[in-house]
Write an enzyme that holds these catalytic residues in place. Structure first.
Site, PDB file in Angstrom:
ATOM      1  N   CYS A  28       9.064  25.118  51.053  1.00 57.45           N
ATOM      2  CA  CYS A  28       7.606  25.343  51.054  1.00 57.45           C
ATOM      3  C   CYS A  28       7.227  26.468  52.007  1.00 57.45           C
ATOM      4  CB  CYS A  28       6.895  24.063  51.449  1.00 57.45           C
ATOM      5  SG  CYS A  28       7.452  23.421  53.036  1.00 57.45           S
ATOM      6  N   LYS A  40       7.929   6.674  47.813  1.00 57.64           N
ATOM      7  CA  LYS A  40       8.252   7.071  46.430  1.00 57.64           C
ATOM      8  C   LYS A  40       8.811   8.486  46.435  1.00 57.64           C
ATOM      9  CE  LYS A  40       6.617   9.180  43.024  1.00 57.64           C
ATOM     10  NZ  LYS A  40       7.837   9.819  42.459  1.00 57.64           N
ATOM     11  N   GLU A  95       0.618  17.781  52.594  1.00 57.39           N
ATOM     12  CA  GLU A  95       1.440  18.965  52.917  1.00 57.39           C
ATOM     13  C   GLU A  95       1.781  19.622  51.595  1.00 57.39           C
ATOM     14  OE1 GLU A  95       2.183  20.117  55.798  1.00 57.39           O
ATOM     15  OE2 GLU A  95       1.665  18.469  57.114  1.00 57.39           O
ATOM     16  N   GLU A 155       2.949  30.239  43.671  1.00 56.50           N
ATOM     17  CA  GLU A 155       4.218  29.861  44.282  1.00 56.50           C
ATOM     18  C   GLU A 155       5.304  29.839  43.207  1.00 56.50           C
ATOM     19  OE1 GLU A 155       4.489  25.740  45.531  1.00 56.50           O
ATOM     20  OE2 GLU A 155       5.403  26.347  47.416  1.00 56.50           O
TER      21      GLU A 155
HETATM   22  P1  NAD Z   1       5.090  17.640  42.826  1.00 53.23           P
HETATM   23  O1  NAD Z   1       3.687  17.752  43.294  1.00 53.23           O
HETATM   24  O2  NAD Z   1       5.383  17.890  41.406  1.00 53.23           O
HETATM   25  O3  NAD Z   1       5.662  16.176  43.109  1.00 53.23           O
HETATM   26  C1  NAD Z   1       5.694  15.648  44.404  1.00 53.23           C
HETATM   27  C2  NAD Z   1       5.707  14.130  44.323  1.00 53.23           C
HETATM   28  O4  NAD Z   1       4.452  13.671  43.798  1.00 53.23           O
HETATM   29  C3  NAD Z   1       6.784  13.550  43.414  1.00 53.23           C
HETATM   30  O5  NAD Z   1       7.295  12.390  44.036  1.00 53.23           O
HETATM   31  C4  NAD Z   1       6.007  13.217  42.156  1.00 53.23           C
HETATM   32  O6  NAD Z   1       6.588  12.192  41.381  1.00 53.23           O
HETATM   33  C5  NAD Z   1       4.689  12.771  42.732  1.00 53.23           C
HETATM   34  N1  NAD Z   1       3.534  12.850  41.831  1.00 53.23           N
HETATM   35  C6  NAD Z   1       3.366  13.651  40.734  1.00 53.23           C
HETATM   36  N2  NAD Z   1       2.132  13.447  40.210  1.00 53.23           N
HETATM   37  C7  NAD Z   1       1.511  12.518  40.990  1.00 53.23           C
HETATM   38  C8  NAD Z   1       0.215  11.920  40.980  1.00 53.23           C
HETATM   39  N3  NAD Z   1      -0.696  12.221  40.074  1.00 53.23           N
HETATM   40  N4  NAD Z   1      -0.090  11.022  41.951  1.00 53.23           N
HETATM   41  C9  NAD Z   1       0.810  10.713  42.905  1.00 53.23           C
HETATM   42  N5  NAD Z   1       2.056  11.240  42.961  1.00 53.23           N
HETATM   43  C10 NAD Z   1       2.401  12.143  42.019  1.00 53.23           C
HETATM   44  O7  NAD Z   1       5.940  18.587  43.780  1.00 53.23           O
HETATM   45  P2  NAD Z   1       7.488  18.931  43.649  1.00 53.23           P
HETATM   46  O8  NAD Z   1       7.645  19.852  42.487  1.00 53.23           O
HETATM   47  O9  NAD Z   1       8.302  17.686  43.739  1.00 53.23           O
HETATM   48  O10 NAD Z   1       7.756  19.733  45.017  1.00 53.23           O
HETATM   49  C11 NAD Z   1       7.599  21.100  45.153  1.00 53.23           C
HETATM   50  C12 NAD Z   1       6.263  21.379  45.839  1.00 53.23           C
HETATM   51  O11 NAD Z   1       6.228  20.747  47.105  1.00 53.23           O
HETATM   52  C13 NAD Z   1       6.075  22.852  46.139  1.00 53.23           C
HETATM   53  O12 NAD Z   1       4.753  23.211  45.813  1.00 53.23           O
HETATM   54  C14 NAD Z   1       6.292  22.957  47.631  1.00 53.23           C
HETATM   55  O13 NAD Z   1       5.642  24.024  48.264  1.00 53.23           O
HETATM   56  C15 NAD Z   1       5.754  21.648  48.095  1.00 53.23           C
HETATM   57  N6  NAD Z   1       6.312  21.315  49.409  1.00 53.23           N
HETATM   58  C16 NAD Z   1       5.483  21.363  50.493  1.00 53.23           C
HETATM   59  C17 NAD Z   1       5.998  21.088  51.763  1.00 53.23           C
HETATM   60  C18 NAD Z   1       5.120  21.113  52.980  1.00 53.23           C
HETATM   61  O14 NAD Z   1       5.533  20.588  54.014  1.00 53.23           O
HETATM   62  N7  NAD Z   1       3.941  21.688  52.924  1.00 53.23           N
HETATM   63  C19 NAD Z   1       7.346  20.765  51.910  1.00 53.23           C
HETATM   64  C20 NAD Z   1       8.158  20.737  50.772  1.00 53.23           C
HETATM   65  C21 NAD Z   1       7.625  21.002  49.523  1.00 53.23           C
END
Ligand code: NAD
Length: 491
Positions: free
Chosen positions: A298, A190, A264, A395
């Site tokens: 990230c 997803k 992650e 962040e």
């Molecule tokens: P997000 O948490 O808003 O969304 C990530 C994913 O989770 C999306 O596909 C979203 O639809 C889904 N999602 C949202 N609510 C959910 C729930 N309750 N249950 C299951 N899935 C759900 O994150 P984002 O804004 O898309 O991405 C940015 C974040 O990702 C930043 O905090 C960044 O640091 C982090 N990130 C971490 C890494 C790493 O490797 N540690 C890499 C890239 C990004």
């Protein structure tokens, strides 16, 4: 624009279930924007719980039938290598699609989203044939004197739900799909609702490569779709990359049925510049660390700690370099600062900058939006901060860095570790003794010396503290897609 990209954008995208595109039962559609213009680039389906159920059922049936896990490992490897070859053959198309949807520079899309992903795909394809157990000598046979032959087997865990964020959607999707498939699991991916397009294309290419129907499914949708996936009783493991807040929500749901998870999450990563580092090298490192993909990384260095002796020179040189960066759309290879992913995210970044101003910090350069269509934020440097300010704790995930002086290495280490995150850190110095003293004391999953944002499939990647649980990459990441079974045979 590549005509294949144009054609893909105008397609009526569905879900990818059981080897083909299927119409979603849920009628809601999600607009997908081009951040460079603010215009709708495509629409995708928003899968509801019944759609998720169909996708998981397909993955479960494929897993139970053994049509993927039962293949000889060398055959899985061959198919996954073919998948990589197809991604390479369609590399320009995928890079353009990623740039149009995410906003990033086409140079980054070509080099990282496609180029680095290919290395990652081939690395994990190769591991499909290297999954091994151990033979075990037993020490306390029952009854005494009995003989046993014992060994371990690694078995695929089952249906894997892979949930990815919007910043590197294709690359991070592959970070999950590849080890899962290499281990013999089946997958439901997803992608983020904000940037789902390249993942949709990946699903098509996987099937073209020979991944059997049902082994790789994809649902598009929002947080509710992701939650339905995490809640599904037939999902055996969730591999998630995204924000710490969502990671915690997933961990809470997972706790109820002790669902296996790899998380992650976010970062608030420090870069420490000791006084011996050359100015040019330090400024180049800060730009690479802090402003790659407009800071939407990230691992980005968002807190810069600089030795007091070089602080003024560093801040002056960095401000000048950052102030001169070319702002423009990702499809223009000359753009150094490209739009951020959405209007919502742009407003969040600007909100963080305003909040820092109110708290007494000084915006040295940037801090506003250029007057042009699309979701741009001028690259921003903030000084006169203290570590307790929100700008130093939360962040921002945009082209914004804070710069603070430190008096000695002890203070630098204390400031760097003063965070509830712990994804990455970098240290900039040519002093070997100081390097060996500081590196072990930095609480981060990856510590770079004289570089930042350098990741590799062979280097485990993940977070200390609230930056996550588990590690992606490396041979050991495969373990988290397997169950470890001990077998003990009386002989
Ligand atoms: P997000 O948490 O808003 O969304 C990530 C994913 O989770 C999306 O596909 C979203 O639809 C889904 N999602 C949202 N609510 C959910 C729930 N309750 N249950 C299951 N899935 C759900 O994150 P984002 O804004 O898309 O991405 C940015 C974040 O990702 C930043 O905090 C960044 O640091 C982090 N990130 C971490 C890494 C790493 O490797 N540690 C890499 C890239 C990004």
């Amino acid at each position: 624009m590549d005509p294949r990209v144009q054609a893909f954008l105008t397609k009526q995208h569905g879900l990818f279930i059981d080897g083909a595109t299927r119409e979603a039962k849920g009628s809601r559609r999600i607009d997908v924007f081009d951040p460079a213009t603010g215009e709708v680039a495509a629409t995708v389906a928003c899968a509801d719980a019944s759609d998720v159920d169909r996708a998981v059922a397909s993955a479960k049936a494929a897993f139970d039938a053994g049509i993927w896990s039962g293949l000889p490992p060398v055959e899985r490897e061959r198919i996954l290598l073919k998948f990589a070859d197809l991604v390479e053959a369609h590399g320009e198309e995928l890079a353009q699609l990623e740039t149009i949807n995410q906003g990033k520079s086409i140079n980054i899309a070509r080099m990282l989203d496609v180029g680095a992903s290919l290395g990652y795909m081939r690395y994990y394809a190769g591991l499909a044939t290297k999954i091994t157990g151990q033979t075990l000598d037993v020490s306390i046979p029952l009854p005494p004197g009995a003989r046993y032959t014992a060994f371990t087997r690694r078995e695929p865990v089952g249906v894997v739900a892979a949930i990815s964020p919007w910043n590197f959607p294709m690359m991070i999707g592959l970070w999950k799909v590849m080890p899962a498939l290499a281990a013999g699991c089946t997958v439901v991916l997803k992608p983020s609702e904000v940037t789902p397009l390249t993942s949709l294309r990946l699903a098509e290419l996987a099937i073209e490569a020979g991944v059997p129907a049902g082994a790789f499914n994809l649902v598009t949708g929002d947080g509710a779709t992701g939650a339905a996936l995490v809640n599904h009783p037939d999902v055996a493991k969730v591999t998630f990359t995204g924000s710490t807040a969502t990671g915690k929500a997933i961990a809470r749901t997972a706790a109820d049925r002790l669902l296996k998870t790899s998380l992650e999450l976010g970062g608030k990563n420090p870069a420490i510049f000791l006084k011996d580092v050359a100015l040019e090298q330090a400024v180049g490192g800060a730009i690479m660390g802090g402003f790659l993909n407009s800071g939407q990384v990230c691992a980005a260095a968002s807190r810069l700690y600089v030795a007091r002796e070089i602080f003024d020179d560093f801040l002056g040189a960095l401000s000048q370099a950052v102030g001169g960066m070319a702002i423009g759309p990702g499809l223009d290879p000359a753009s150094q600062v490209t739009p951020v992913v959405s209007a919502l995210h742009r407003d969040k970044i600007i909100g963080h900058i305003e909040e820092a101003r109110r708290a007494g910090a000084r915006v040295v350069t940037g801090g506003d939006m250029p007057n042009r269509p699309g979701y741009y934020v001028r690259p921003t440097i903030i000084a006169d901060t203290t570590n307790d300010m929100v700008i130093c704790r939360q962040e921002v995930f945009g082209p914004v860095v804070t710069v603070m002086p430190f008096s000695d290495e002890e203070e630098a280490i204390r400031l760097a570790n003063d965070t509830n995150m712990g994804l990455t850190a970098s240290l900039w110095t040519n002093d070997l003794a100081k390097t060996m003293n500081i590196v072990p004391r930095l609480k981060a999953g990856t510590v770079w010396v004289n570089s930042h944002n350098m990741i590799d499939p062979n280097m485990p990647f993940g977070g200390y503290k609230e930056s996550g649980i588990g590690r992606d990459f490396g041979t050991s990441a495969l373990d988290s897609y397997t169950e470890l079974k001990s077998v003990c045979i009386a002989t």
